[in-house]
Design an enzyme around this catalytic site. Structure first.
Site, PDB file in Angstrom:
ATOM      1  N   SER A  22      -2.341  64.646  53.599  1.00  0.00           N
ATOM      2  CA  SER A  22      -1.426  63.436  53.388  1.00  0.00           C
ATOM      3  C   SER A  22      -0.072  63.107  54.203  1.00  0.00           C
ATOM      4  O   SER A  22       0.455  62.274  54.269  1.00  0.00           O
ATOM      5  CB  SER A  22      -1.138  62.892  51.787  1.00  0.00           C
ATOM      6  OG  SER A  22      -0.425  64.038  51.267  1.00  0.00           O
ATOM      7  N   ASN A 109       3.434  67.846  40.800  1.00  0.00           N
ATOM      8  CA  ASN A 109       3.089  66.569  40.285  1.00  0.00           C
ATOM      9  C   ASN A 109       4.272  65.668  40.024  1.00  0.00           C
ATOM     10  O   ASN A 109       4.471  64.421  39.994  1.00  0.00           O
ATOM     11  CB  ASN A 109       2.160  66.728  39.131  1.00  0.00           C
ATOM     12  CG  ASN A 109       0.904  67.436  39.352  1.00  0.00           C
ATOM     13  OD1 ASN A 109       0.489  67.424  40.593  1.00  0.00           O
ATOM     14  ND2 ASN A 109      -0.012  67.792  38.405  1.00  0.00           N
ATOM     15  N   THR A 154       3.546  14.676  46.876  1.00  0.00           N
ATOM     16  CA  THR A 154       2.591  15.539  45.837  1.00  0.00           C
ATOM     17  C   THR A 154       1.283  15.011  46.443  1.00  0.00           C
ATOM     18  O   THR A 154       1.072  13.943  47.086  1.00  0.00           O
ATOM     19  CB  THR A 154       2.570  14.776  44.713  1.00  0.00           C
ATOM     20  OG1 THR A 154       2.129  13.373  44.491  1.00  0.00           O
ATOM     21  CG2 THR A 154       4.162  14.810  43.791  1.00  0.00           C
ATOM     22  N   HIS A 155       0.359  16.251  46.599  1.00  0.00           N
ATOM     23  CA  HIS A 155      -1.058  16.060  47.159  1.00  0.00           C
ATOM     24  C   HIS A 155      -0.922  15.720  48.704  1.00  0.00           C
ATOM     25  O   HIS A 155      -1.870  15.071  49.168  1.00  0.00           O
ATOM     26  CB  HIS A 155      -1.867  14.768  46.642  1.00  0.00           C
ATOM     27  CG  HIS A 155      -1.934  15.115  44.972  1.00  0.00           C
ATOM     28  ND1 HIS A 155      -2.899  15.479  44.413  1.00  0.00           N
ATOM     29  CD2 HIS A 155      -1.002  14.360  44.143  1.00  0.00           C
ATOM     30  CE1 HIS A 155      -2.414  15.362  42.987  1.00  0.00           C
ATOM     31  NE2 HIS A 155      -1.363  14.776  42.736  1.00  0.00           N
ATOM     32  N   SER A 276       1.201  30.040  74.360  1.00  0.00           N
ATOM     33  CA  SER A 276      -0.434  30.033  74.354  1.00  0.00           C
ATOM     34  C   SER A 276      -0.600  30.570  75.955  1.00  0.00           C
ATOM     35  O   SER A 276      -0.034  30.450  77.033  1.00  0.00           O
ATOM     36  CB  SER A 276      -1.063  28.707  74.553  1.00  0.00           C
ATOM     37  OG  SER A 276      -2.450  28.906  75.091  1.00  0.00           O
ATOM     38  N   LYS A 282       1.965  24.622  75.362  1.00  0.00           N
ATOM     39  CA  LYS A 282       2.198  25.178  73.823  1.00  0.00           C
ATOM     40  C   LYS A 282       3.121  25.743  73.488  1.00  0.00           C
ATOM     41  O   LYS A 282       3.916  26.673  74.135  1.00  0.00           O
ATOM     42  CB  LYS A 282       1.029  25.831  73.525  1.00  0.00           C
ATOM     43  CG  LYS A 282      -0.548  24.870  73.473  1.00  0.00           C
ATOM     44  CD  LYS A 282      -0.628  24.103  72.345  1.00  0.00           C
ATOM     45  CE  LYS A 282      -0.436  24.447  71.071  1.00  0.00           C
ATOM     46  NZ  LYS A 282      -1.738  24.785  70.585  1.00  0.00           N
ATOM     47  N   ASN A 284       4.100  27.415  69.696  1.00  0.00           N
ATOM     48  CA  ASN A 284       3.404  27.421  68.625  1.00  0.00           C
ATOM     49  C   ASN A 284       4.374  28.105  67.546  1.00  0.00           C
ATOM     50  O   ASN A 284       5.111  29.044  67.646  1.00  0.00           O
ATOM     51  CB  ASN A 284       2.241  28.409  68.499  1.00  0.00           C
ATOM     52  CG  ASN A 284       1.067  27.512  69.495  1.00  0.00           C
ATOM     53  OD1 ASN A 284       1.012  26.665  69.580  1.00  0.00           O
ATOM     54  ND2 ASN A 284       0.219  28.548  70.185  1.00  0.00           N
ATOM     55  N   GLU A 289       3.256  31.081  60.820  1.00  0.00           N
ATOM     56  CA  GLU A 289       1.895  31.573  60.485  1.00  0.00           C
ATOM     57  C   GLU A 289       1.814  32.777  60.088  1.00  0.00           C
ATOM     58  O   GLU A 289       0.843  33.281  59.062  1.00  0.00           O
ATOM     59  CB  GLU A 289       1.168  31.232  61.777  1.00  0.00           C
ATOM     60  CG  GLU A 289       0.841  29.555  61.930  1.00  0.00           C
ATOM     61  CD  GLU A 289       0.268  29.238  63.393  1.00  0.00           C
ATOM     62  OE1 GLU A 289      -0.512  29.963  64.127  1.00  0.00           O
ATOM     63  OE2 GLU A 289       0.760  28.352  63.846  1.00  0.00           O
ATOM     64  N   TYR A 316      -1.984  64.018  35.856  1.00  0.00           N
ATOM     65  CA  TYR A 316      -2.106  63.863  37.349  1.00  0.00           C
ATOM     66  C   TYR A 316      -3.622  63.951  37.739  1.00  0.00           C
ATOM     67  O   TYR A 316      -4.212  64.885  37.363  1.00  0.00           O
ATOM     68  CB  TYR A 316      -1.160  65.024  38.150  1.00  0.00           C
ATOM     69  CG  TYR A 316      -1.312  64.872  39.479  1.00  0.00           C
ATOM     70  CD1 TYR A 316      -0.471  63.878  40.251  1.00  0.00           C
ATOM     71  CD2 TYR A 316      -2.475  65.221  40.373  1.00  0.00           C
ATOM     72  CE1 TYR A 316      -0.652  63.645  41.767  1.00  0.00           C
ATOM     73  CE2 TYR A 316      -2.620  65.344  41.868  1.00  0.00           C
ATOM     74  CZ  TYR A 316      -1.632  64.283  42.276  1.00  0.00           C
ATOM     75  OH  TYR A 316      -1.841  64.058  43.577  1.00  0.00           O
ATOM     76  N   GLN A 321      -2.659  60.191  44.932  1.00  0.00           N
ATOM     77  CA  GLN A 321      -2.097  60.160  46.118  1.00  0.00           C
ATOM     78  C   GLN A 321      -2.536  58.781  46.918  1.00  0.00           C
ATOM     79  O   GLN A 321      -1.794  58.621  47.876  1.00  0.00           O
ATOM     80  CB  GLN A 321      -3.045  61.384  46.943  1.00  0.00           C
ATOM     81  CG  GLN A 321      -2.210  61.708  48.180  1.00  0.00           C
ATOM     82  CD  GLN A 321      -2.960  62.996  49.012  1.00  0.00           C
ATOM     83  OE1 GLN A 321      -2.524  63.919  48.388  1.00  0.00           O
ATOM     84  NE2 GLN A 321      -3.856  62.878  49.702  1.00  0.00           N
ATOM     85  N   LYS A 324       0.820  55.655  47.895  1.00  0.00           N
ATOM     86  CA  LYS A 324       1.753  55.875  48.802  1.00  0.00           C
ATOM     87  C   LYS A 324       1.351  54.721  49.991  1.00  0.00           C
ATOM     88  O   LYS A 324       2.321  53.871  50.133  1.00  0.00           O
ATOM     89  CB  LYS A 324       1.927  57.375  49.473  1.00  0.00           C
ATOM     90  CG  LYS A 324       2.583  58.018  48.592  1.00  0.00           C
ATOM     91  CD  LYS A 324       2.566  59.504  48.970  1.00  0.00           C
ATOM     92  CE  LYS A 324       2.668  60.405  47.996  1.00  0.00           C
ATOM     93  NZ  LYS A 324       1.516  60.216  47.094  1.00  0.00           N
TER      94      LYS A 324
HETATM   95  N1  ARG Z   1       0.112  65.041  48.127  1.00  0.00           N
HETATM   96  C1  ARG Z   1      -0.017  64.939  46.592  1.00  0.00           C
HETATM   97  C2  ARG Z   1       0.107  63.383  45.978  1.00  0.00           C
HETATM   98  O1  ARG Z   1       0.475  62.577  47.128  1.00  0.00           O
HETATM   99  C3  ARG Z   1       0.919  65.742  45.864  1.00  0.00           C
HETATM  100  C4  ARG Z   1       0.710  66.152  44.446  1.00  0.00           C
HETATM  101  C5  ARG Z   1      -0.629  67.175  44.683  1.00  0.00           C
HETATM  102  N2  ARG Z   1      -0.778  67.815  43.481  1.00  0.00           N
HETATM  103  C6  ARG Z   1      -1.892  68.272  42.936  1.00  0.00           C
HETATM  104  N3  ARG Z   1      -2.169  68.743  41.769  1.00  0.00           N
HETATM  105  N4  ARG Z   1      -2.809  68.725  43.891  1.00  0.00           N
HETATM  106  O2  ARG Z   1      -0.238  63.016  44.910  1.00  0.00           O
END
Ligand code: ARG
Length: 475
Positions: A22, A109, A154-155, A276, A282, A284, A289, A316, A321, A324
């Protein structure tokens, strides 16, 4: 750098590592991870789990790493799994084995959700600051048009004439509610999870209340299992962002309509328009939008996190993960859209004459006839009927309401005398709508003044919080 492995006979398969990884998206948590490590280190030092010499070395290395991360000198390597492992690699490269001391009493965690809370708070403040600028732009634009009339709809049909300042100022009310939601969100987001460990707390003498205070959180977790699994603050932030997106998209829709060739009420400034590639004439309203279009992903991100959380077993699970990217994406999206919409609104000019000419058309003053009769004690149903008959007669003979003769009025209803013409004009209709929050220009001016004051109050709260947050980060 791997944070685990002793009990395994071989390393993870390539596909496993690729799916686990990640760091390519969570690297932006690095400053918050370093800051929460500093807080954790203080506790380990106070409880003599790390001696002063090592603590000083770790502190200095963390600070150096922080600068290197900021300057782009220290970066994740292909073998780093996530932000936590990359930073621990950085620390051990500087300090050797001592770099691993920070893991005592802490799990990724509780670490990851602490980092994410700090990230979310920091960016929520930035979004709030942008919303404040947007609201000021809306309210300043609205005050330019308090005394200008336009048809209200309205409408998407002419309904009743309104002050165009009233029409624009309504958007500020929606964003004021969003600012209110943001203020409320802090109560639940500003809770430290550090010290919850993997799920059960710690046998080491940690001090979660100290770390919470040190990191500027308002409170500390009450249940360590909940602390590592709660992502309500993410879902709630995404709901706020989706709602802001809805409000932006309704502005986008309105601006596109008003800038259309048919309406031609709005002249969007050149800097906030696009051209455009094939049609040279144009201009725009692409910002409007895009504001409308981006709301789709803001809603999608909310749905994606809520779906991920649904029925997730405690505590956990790696599913978490997935919290994010949607959060990052919604924040990045809003930070792109908000300044563009603010600029677009601030620089749009409206054709006062065209709107004023349109205000009484489409029989938008018909309600005035009904209200006139009601003031003469005619029951509303009968008054409505009479006004409707006036409209039908005008439609048939191609006239406007004030062009009917005294005879025609009286024939339609015995109480409908020529005096009604006095209310059949836009400025009379506007200034008579004096009930609270109504479109009478004096009230619109007061409404805008109140909304500006409320925005200033929000602004003060947000900048105080921003100051405290940046002081905490650089401590
Ligand atoms: N990269 C993990 C996350 O974003 C961190 C936590 C990982 N914990 C684990 N027990 N594998 O959640």
């Amino acid at each position: 750098m791997a944070l685990w492995g002793a009990r395994f006979s071989g390393g993870p398969a390539e596909a496993v590592f690729a799916l686990s990884r990640s760091v390519h998206f969570d690297w932006r948590l690095a400053p918050y991870d370093i800051r929460s490590s500093l807080a954790h280190l203080s506790v380990l030092e106070t409880s003599a789990l790390v001696n002063k010499k090592d603590a000083d070395a770790i502190r200095n290395a963390l600070k150096a790493l922080s600068t290197e991360v900021e300057n782009g000198v220290f970066n994740p390597e292909p073998q780093d799994e996530d932000v936590h492992s990359a930073l621990e690699r950085g620390l051990t490269q500087k300090l050797g084995a001592v770099g691993g001391a920070l893991r005592a009493g802490r799990s990724r965690n509780d670490q990851v959700t602490t980092d994410l809370r700090l990230f979310a708070i920091d960016h929520m403040l930035e979004i709030a600051a942008q919303l404040i600028q947007l609201n000021n732009a809306i309210l300043n634009k609205a005050s330019e048009y308090i005394n200008d009339s336009a048809p209200g709809f309205t409408h998407i049909q002419h309904a009743q004439p309104v002050s165009f300042g009233h029409e624009i100022a309504k958007h500020a009310q929606a964003f004021a509610r969003d600012l209110d939601r943001i203020n409320d969100w802090f109560k639940r987001a500003s809770v430290s999870s550090l010290g919850a460990g993997a799920l059960a707390g710690s046998s080491l003498p940690l001090d979660p209340t100290f770390t919470a205070k040190n990191l500027g959180f308002d409170s500390v977790f009450a249940n360590s299992i909940d602390a590592v699994s709660d992502r309500d603050y993410v879902a709630e932030a995404l709901f706020i962002f989706a709602t802001i997106g809805l409000h932006l998209s309704r502005i986008g829709e309105e601006w596109s309509l008003w800038a259309s060739t048919e309406f031609a009420w709005a002249q969007v400034a050149d800097e906030y328009s696009t051209g455009s590639s094939i049609m040279p004439q144009k201009k725009n309203p692409d910002m409007a939008e895009l504001a409308r279009g981006k709301s789709g992903r803001l809603i999608g991100n909310l749905v994606s996190v809520m779906t991920m959380l649904k029925a997730l077993p405690f505590a956990y699970n790696r599913d978490l993960q997935e919290d994010k990217e949607p959060l990052f994406d919604s924040i990045d999206t809003l930070l792109l859209v908000l300044p563009a919409v603010t600029g677009m609104i601030a620089t749009t000019n409206f054709d006062r004459e065209k709107m004023a000419l349109a205000a009484p058309t489409g029989f938008s003053l018909a309600t005035e006839i009904a209200d006139y009769l009601v003031r003469k004690n005619v029951p509303f149903a009968a008054a409505h009927e009479a006004a409707g008959t006036c409209v039908a007669l005008c439609e048939k003979s191609g006239r406007e309401l004030d062009q009917l003769s005294d005879d025609e009025f009286i024939k339609i209803h015995p109480s409908l005398d020529g005096g009604v013409r006095a209310v059949l004009n836009v400025s009379g209709a506007l200034s008579s709508r004096t009930t609270a929050g109504g479109t009478a220009p004096v009230l619109v001016a007061a409404q805008i003044k109140d909304a500006l004051a409320l925005t200033a109050t929000h602004s003060k709260k947000i900048s105080d919080k921003q100051r405290a947050f940046s002081e905490m980060m650089s401590a």
